[in-house]
Scaffold this motif. Structure first.
Motif, PDB file in Angstrom:
ATOM      1  N   ARG A  46      -8.796   8.519 -11.359  1.00  0.00           N
ATOM      2  CA  ARG A  46      -8.870   7.141 -11.476  1.00  0.00           C
ATOM      3  C   ARG A  46      -7.894   6.553 -12.534  1.00  0.00           C
ATOM      4  N   GLN A  47      -7.952   7.287 -13.865  1.00  0.00           N
ATOM      5  CA  GLN A  47      -7.037   6.762 -14.873  1.00  0.00           C
ATOM      6  C   GLN A  47      -5.585   6.746 -14.454  1.00  0.00           C
ATOM      7  N   MET A  48      -5.239   7.794 -13.797  1.00  0.00           N
ATOM      8  CA  MET A  48      -3.925   7.673 -13.144  1.00  0.00           C
ATOM      9  C   MET A  48      -3.604   6.574 -12.359  1.00  0.00           C
ATOM     10  N   ILE A  49      -4.320   6.503 -11.317  1.00  0.00           N
ATOM     11  CA  ILE A  49      -4.225   5.503 -10.195  1.00  0.00           C
ATOM     12  C   ILE A  49      -4.120   4.111 -11.138  1.00  0.00           C
ATOM     13  N   ASN A  50      -5.032   3.826 -11.892  1.00  0.00           N
ATOM     14  CA  ASN A  50      -4.801   2.289 -12.651  1.00  0.00           C
ATOM     15  C   ASN A  50      -3.669   2.363 -13.467  1.00  0.00           C
ATOM     16  N   LEU A  51      -3.381   3.301 -13.880  1.00  0.00           N
ATOM     17  CA  LEU A  51      -2.195   3.275 -14.853  1.00  0.00           C
ATOM     18  C   LEU A  51      -0.765   2.990 -13.693  1.00  0.00           C
ATOM     19  N   VAL A  52      -0.671   3.627 -12.646  1.00  0.00           N
ATOM     20  CA  VAL A  52       0.141   3.399 -11.794  1.00  0.00           C
ATOM     21  C   VAL A  52       0.201   1.843 -11.194  1.00  0.00           C
ATOM     22  N   ILE A  53      -1.041   1.402 -10.806  1.00  0.00           N
ATOM     23  CA  ILE A  53      -1.165  -0.038 -10.335  1.00  0.00           C
ATOM     24  C   ILE A  53      -0.633  -1.013 -11.452  1.00  0.00           C
ATOM     25  N   ASN A  54      -1.330  -0.527 -12.616  1.00  0.00           N
ATOM     26  CA  ASN A  54      -0.807  -1.503 -13.709  1.00  0.00           C
ATOM     27  C   ASN A  54       0.743  -1.650 -13.916  1.00  0.00           C
ATOM     28  N   SER A  55       1.299  -0.537 -13.958  1.00  0.00           N
ATOM     29  CA  SER A  55       2.972  -0.504 -14.310  1.00  0.00           C
ATOM     30  C   SER A  55       3.598  -1.250 -13.006  1.00  0.00           C
ATOM     31  N   VAL A  56       3.098  -0.857 -11.856  1.00  0.00           N
ATOM     32  CA  VAL A  56       3.793  -1.753 -10.623  1.00  0.00           C
ATOM     33  C   VAL A  56       3.703  -3.263 -10.605  1.00  0.00           C
ATOM     34  N   ILE A  99       0.805  -1.141  -0.033  1.00  0.00           N
ATOM     35  CA  ILE A  99      -0.182   0.008  -0.036  1.00  0.00           C
ATOM     36  C   ILE A  99       0.905   1.428  -0.158  1.00  0.00           C
ATOM     37  N   LEU A 100       1.791   1.269   0.830  1.00  0.00           N
ATOM     38  CA  LEU A 100       3.035   2.424   0.855  1.00  0.00           C
ATOM     39  C   LEU A 100       3.479   2.742  -0.455  1.00  0.00           C
ATOM     40  N   MET A 101       3.907   1.738  -1.375  1.00  0.00           N
ATOM     41  CA  MET A 101       4.481   1.890  -2.372  1.00  0.00           C
ATOM     42  C   MET A 101       3.443   2.368  -3.587  1.00  0.00           C
ATOM     43  N   LEU A 102       2.023   1.905  -3.402  1.00  0.00           N
ATOM     44  CA  LEU A 102       1.233   2.695  -4.424  1.00  0.00           C
ATOM     45  C   LEU A 102       0.953   4.030  -4.028  1.00  0.00           C
ATOM     46  N   ALA A 103       0.729   4.171  -2.644  1.00  0.00           N
ATOM     47  CA  ALA A 103       0.276   5.486  -2.176  1.00  0.00           C
ATOM     48  C   ALA A 103       1.735   6.409  -2.391  1.00  0.00           C
ATOM     49  N   ASP A 104       2.888   5.996  -2.436  1.00  0.00           N
ATOM     50  CA  ASP A 104       3.966   7.067  -2.698  1.00  0.00           C
ATOM     51  C   ASP A 104       3.857   7.440  -4.059  1.00  0.00           C
ATOM     52  N   LYS A 105       3.920   6.455  -5.030  1.00  0.00           N
ATOM     53  CA  LYS A 105       3.766   6.544  -6.548  1.00  0.00           C
ATOM     54  C   LYS A 105       2.518   7.309  -7.111  1.00  0.00           C
ATOM     55  N   ILE A 106       1.384   6.994  -6.382  1.00  0.00           N
ATOM     56  CA  ILE A 106       0.149   7.805  -6.869  1.00  0.00           C
ATOM     57  C   ILE A 106      -0.073   9.206  -6.496  1.00  0.00           C
ATOM     58  N   GLU A 107       0.478   9.375  -5.264  1.00  0.00           N
ATOM     59  CA  GLU A 107       0.458  10.952  -4.728  1.00  0.00           C
ATOM     60  C   GLU A 107       1.314  11.625  -5.701  1.00  0.00           C
ATOM     61  N   ALA A 108       2.530  11.230  -5.909  1.00  0.00           N
ATOM     62  CA  ALA A 108       3.393  12.077  -6.715  1.00  0.00           C
ATOM     63  C   ALA A 108       3.034  12.180  -8.212  1.00  0.00           C
ATOM     64  N   ALA A 109       2.441  10.881  -8.872  1.00  0.00           N
ATOM     65  CA  ALA A 109       2.034  10.947 -10.167  1.00  0.00           C
ATOM     66  C   ALA A 109       0.688  12.063 -10.416  1.00  0.00           C
ATOM     67  N   THR A 110      -0.143  12.059  -9.398  1.00  0.00           N
ATOM     68  CA  THR A 110      -1.661  12.837  -9.757  1.00  0.00           C
ATOM     69  C   THR A 110      -1.110  14.372  -9.504  1.00  0.00           C
ATOM     70  N   ARG A 111       0.009  14.551  -8.921  1.00  0.00           N
ATOM     71  CA  ARG A 111       0.127  15.920  -9.012  1.00  0.00           C
ATOM     72  C   ARG A 111       0.721  16.592 -10.357  1.00  0.00           C
ATOM     73  N   THR A 112       0.757  15.661 -11.448  1.00  0.00           N
ATOM     74  CA  THR A 112       1.202  16.165 -12.610  1.00  0.00           C
ATOM     75  C   THR A 112      -0.141  16.506 -13.258  1.00  0.00           C
ATOM     76  N   ILE A 113      -1.319  15.993 -12.729  1.00  0.00           N
ATOM     77  CA  ILE A 113      -2.607  16.103 -13.702  1.00  0.00           C
ATOM     78  C   ILE A 113      -2.945  17.306 -13.850  1.00  0.00           C
ATOM     79  N   GLN A 114      -3.194  18.021 -14.974  1.00  0.00           N
ATOM     80  CA  GLN A 114      -3.591  19.509 -14.942  1.00  0.00           C
ATOM     81  C   GLN A 114      -5.095  19.607 -14.657  1.00  0.00           C
ATOM     82  N   THR A 115      -5.752  18.885 -14.882  1.00  0.00           N
ATOM     83  CA  THR A 115      -7.462  18.888 -14.335  1.00  0.00           C
ATOM     84  C   THR A 115      -7.600  17.686 -13.530  1.00  0.00           C
ATOM     85  N   PRO A 116      -7.464  17.763 -12.331  1.00  0.00           N
ATOM     86  CA  PRO A 116      -7.830  16.484 -11.573  1.00  0.00           C
ATOM     87  C   PRO A 116      -9.281  16.335 -11.088  1.00  0.00           C
ATOM     88  N   THR A 117      -9.852  15.720 -12.353  1.00  0.00           N
ATOM     89  CA  THR A 117     -11.122  15.224 -12.160  1.00  0.00           C
ATOM     90  C   THR A 117     -11.105  13.905 -11.849  1.00  0.00           C
TER      91      THR A 117
END
Length: 804
Positions: free
Chosen positions: A700-710, A677-695
């Motif tokens: 959700r799309q960014m979270i799925n992308l991170v989980i799939n890549s891990v 959980i910590l690995m996912l939370a660390d990557k997702i928190e950093a990745a979602t900061r790059t979203i210009q429009t955080p709808t």
């Protein structure tokens, strides 16, 4: 294949260690539970003077043959004497009377025909043959002068009827030959009434209906006197026939009585009598009786010549089988059951500690009971053993699944030491469950005292119920001393709960010092004033803020799937403490200034980034952080690839092959749910900061992308997270992040400041507060230059450690 054999060898090695731990624990407990008290060996006889006082060192049973003989005598006396009542005898005699009259009439007729006479009155005297024939048919000797009147009346039917009526009136009940043949009036008798094929048995105490032949004849005479009218000459003769026919029909059956009494005596069991430990068999100077010697010899025979060794071996084998069975059950069927050698050893150590306490308590219970007074007994003191405290420790250190296994093992251990009494097993089961349940979800050490108080109350209530059960099932008289025993037992049980809480508070720091983590320790670490966190906040505020948000994400996700949310949050706080050593090499701490990596080659930049994991682990160990927190520092990136710098190296290589190894973190990969959980939370928190429009859709799309890549990178090969839990974690991350990226109402005063090209807003009338604090600004226009806490030579990063 080599890796497979290495894993198999490690697994076999751990199994051997766990088996060794169970064997050592069983052996230690067995030698603690063995009774080393010596048994007296002197040969004594009845009438000897006791050379010393002998007390029972253990509870034992003995056979008292004298007591059984006494109870057999009582059993024989309780069997009533058996009498047989031939109820059909009277009917047979009635038939004999009828046959006698008929035979006499037949013989009289022959005599008259032979003499040519017409009436019996013409006979000069009654022939002897008529008297003989009458006697033979009647079966009773009657004088000729009794038969003569009947013969002269021609053996009239009226005479026959009168004889039968008088006989029936006199024999309406059982007739015994002599009243002396009956037992004393207060003793019941059993009458077996036989009427042809029927057999009826009854036991009676009122024997007024039983008469003797003399009493029956008196009743016949009374009935004869009540006969009205003039009496014919044959009346007295008919009454004499009835009187002579009366005989006894109730007889004492000696054989049946003896048989029944012997069967009753044989049914008396040889019930073993119990001598409780601490009972004084005899005192010095007493003259020994038969009972004293019976108990003394039973005590001697209760131990064999090699009893200590045999007893220790038997207990050790029993404990080993029991512990092995419980461990197999827990590891196979209980979710969350830890199979680590450390946890198995800790539980075994606590079990041995309980065995020591049980040994001390049982050994000193007689002395404590004597100090308390006559109302207490040694068994009451046994309730003070703090088994609940050990169960609370297991619950806090290892988990709920181990608590169940440990509770059963500890309760049975106490039962072995406490006279094999199942009630003590039940008591300690209830006590341990109550204590372990009371410390669940507690976040402060004061709660341990409350849990101990609760366990003490439950102990007292359980002891009271046990005494009620013993009281209602016993046949003895309830004395004042017996009535006071529950009070002392309840007091010792309550003290056991209080002692449990203090034992937990005393032993918990010892276990924490060897690496065990409790919620209380985690709560202390969750305080943001920890030196490492304060250093991170001051030197790397961006990383600090990132860690706090990651902690919120990890805690929420852990709660959603039932993982250790507190451990996940604390691990998130400390996972990036290594960045405080070189904060400017991480984008979240650069605040728009110079990017250090612009002047470094990709390999050096990769080492600078990877170094924060190694440095963070070192700092965590130096500050004695718990092992799960240190492990999470190393595992929060796993063996992930630094894709940016790897791609940069590929571009600079101009077609040459670039190895991935220099651009991967050293690992290891996550092997717990909290680490995953910590690995996912660390990557997702950093990745979602790059979203210009955080709808929500973009997040959700960014979270799925991170989980799939891990998952694709193989980081979760050793992680026990399931796909269902990953879906739950993803949904939880979406909810938390949407709460962070919520929109706010734009106020008129801040509208201009929110637009980069807007003119400065004109203060509203009355607004006089300003925040012009230039002295707090550390950076000037030359903020790209290194500060005093950073090296001026960026190439010094080449000397960063590459791993441990």
């Amino acid at each position: 294949m080599r890796e497979l054999f290495q894993r198999l060898g490690a697994r076999i090695g751990e199994d051997v260690l766990r088996g060794a731990v169970l064997l050592l624990v069983s052996a230690a407990c067995a030698f603690l539970l063995v009774d080393y008290t010596g048994v007296p060996s002197e040969e004594l006889a009845v009438g000897d003077v006791a050379p010393r006082t002998v007390e029972a060192p253990l509870t034992f049973r003995y056979q008292d043959f004298a007591e059984r003989d006494r109870r057999q005598v009582e059993a024989r006396q309780m069997v009533p004497a058996v009498y047989v009542y031939r109820a059909d005898l009277a009917a047979g005699i009635q038939q004999n009377i009828s046959q006698a009259y008929a035979a006499g009439l037949e013989e009289l007729t022959l005599v008259l025909e032979a003499g040519g006479l017409e009436s019996p009155e013409e006979l000069p005297e009654l022939p002897e043959r008529v008297v003989t024939r009458f006697r033979e048919a009647l079966g009773v000797h009657v004088p000729p002068e009794v038969v003569a009147p009947l013969a002269r009346a021609g053996f009239a039917k009226e005479a026959e009827t009168l004889s039968k009526q008088l006989f029936a009136a006199a024999t309406r009940g059982p007739i015994i030959a002599d009243m002396e043949r009956l037992p004393p009036p207060q003793q019941p008798i059993t009458i077996i009434e036989i009427h042809y094929a029927e057999r009826v048995e009854q036991t009676v105490t009122d024997r007024d209906f039983i008469i003797t032949p003399a009493m029956a004849r008196e009743q016949l005479d009374l009935r004869l006197l009540s006969t009205s009218g003039a009496k014919a000459p044959w009346v007295d003769a008919a009454a004499t026939v009835a009187r002579a026919s009366i005989r006894h029909d109730l007889d004492y059956d000696h054989l049946e009585t003896q048989d029944r009494r012997e069967r009753a005596a044989a049914s008396v069991p040889m019930a073993p009598l119990v001598v409780k430990r601490g009972t004084t068999l005899f005192r010095q100077g007493d003259v020994l009786t038969e009972l004293d010697l019976v108990r003394y010899r039973a005590l001697q025979s209760s131990r064999s010549e090699h009893t200590v060794g045999y007893q220790a071996m038997a207990i050790a084998l029993f404990l080993l089988m029991r512990l092995g069975t419980l461990y197999h059950f827990g590891s196979t069927y209980l979710a969350g059951f830890s199979t680590q050698v450390r946890d198995t050893g800790a539980a075994g150590l606590l079990l041995v500690f309980i065995a020591v306490l049980v040994k001390l308590t049982v050994g000193s219970s007689d002395m404590v009971a004597d100090l308390v007074g006559a109302q207490a007994e040694a068994g009451s003191v046994w309730f003070v053993v703090p088994v609940a405290g050990a169960a609370m420790l297991v619950r806090l250190l290892i988990g709920v699944s181990w608590t169940l296994v440990f509770t059963v093992a500890a309760a049975v251990l106490c039962g072995l030491a406490m006279d094999f009494d199942a009630l003590y097993v039940v008591f300690f089961l209830i006590s341990a469950v109550a204590g372990a349940g009371a410390v669940e979800h507690t976040r402060e050490r004061l709660a341990v005292l409350r849990a101990g108080l609760f366990a003490g109350v439950v102990n007292a209530a359980t002891v009271l119920l046990i005494h009620f059960l013993q009281l209602f099932m016993s046949d003895g008289e309830v004395t004042s001393a017996i009535a006071m025993r529950p009070v002392w037992s309840m007091g010792f049980g309550f003290l056991g709960g209080i002692f449990s809480s203090f034992m937990v508070l005393a032993l918990m720091p010892l276990f924490e010092s060897i690496g065990f983590v409790t919620d209380y320790r985690l709560l202390e670490l969750a305080n943001l004033n920890h030196p490492l966190l304060r250093q991170l906040m001051l030197r790397a505020p961006g990383s600090y803020h990132h860690s706090v948000i990651v902690g919120s994400l990890a805690e929420a996700a852990s709660e959603a799937i039932g993982a250790n949310a507190l451990q996940a949050r604390v691990a998130a706080y400390f996972h990036d403490v290594g960045k405080s050593a070189k904060p400017r090499y991480f984008v979240e701490n650069q605040r728009g200034g110079l990017n250090r990596h612009d002047r470094l080659n990709p390999y050096t930049s990769a080492r600078a980034i990877v170094a924060h994991v190694i440095e963070g682990g070192r700092m965590a160990r130096e500050h004695n952080l718990p092992k799960p927190i240190v492990d999470n520092v190393y595992m929060h990136h796993g063996t992930g690839l630094l894709q940016y710098f790897h791609a940069k190296a590929v571009d600079e290589a101009e077609g040459e092959e670039v190895a991935e190894a220099p651009f991967r973190y050293p690992g290891p990969t996550p092997d717990t749910r909290e680490a995953g959980i910590l690995m996912l939370a660390d990557k997702i928190e950093a990745a979602t900061r790059t979203i210009q429009t955080p709808t929500e859709e973009n997040v959700r799309q960014m979270i799925n992308l991170v989980i799939n890549s891990v998952m694709a990178d193989g980081q979760f090969e050793d992680c026990p997270l399931t796909f269902q839990e990953l879906y739950t974690i993803a949904d939880t991350f979406v909810q938390v992040l949407m709460g962070i990226y919520h929109q706010r109402i734009e106020y008129p005063q801040t509208a201009a400041a929110s637009q980069a090209t807007a003119e400065p807003a004109t203060p509203r009338p009355g607004s006089v507060i300003t925040l012009e604090l230039p002295a707090l600004t550390r950076r000037t226009e030359n903020s790209d230059e290194p500060t005093e806490d950073e090296p001026a030579d960026y190439e010094a990063v080449e000397n960063l450690p590459q791993g441990e």
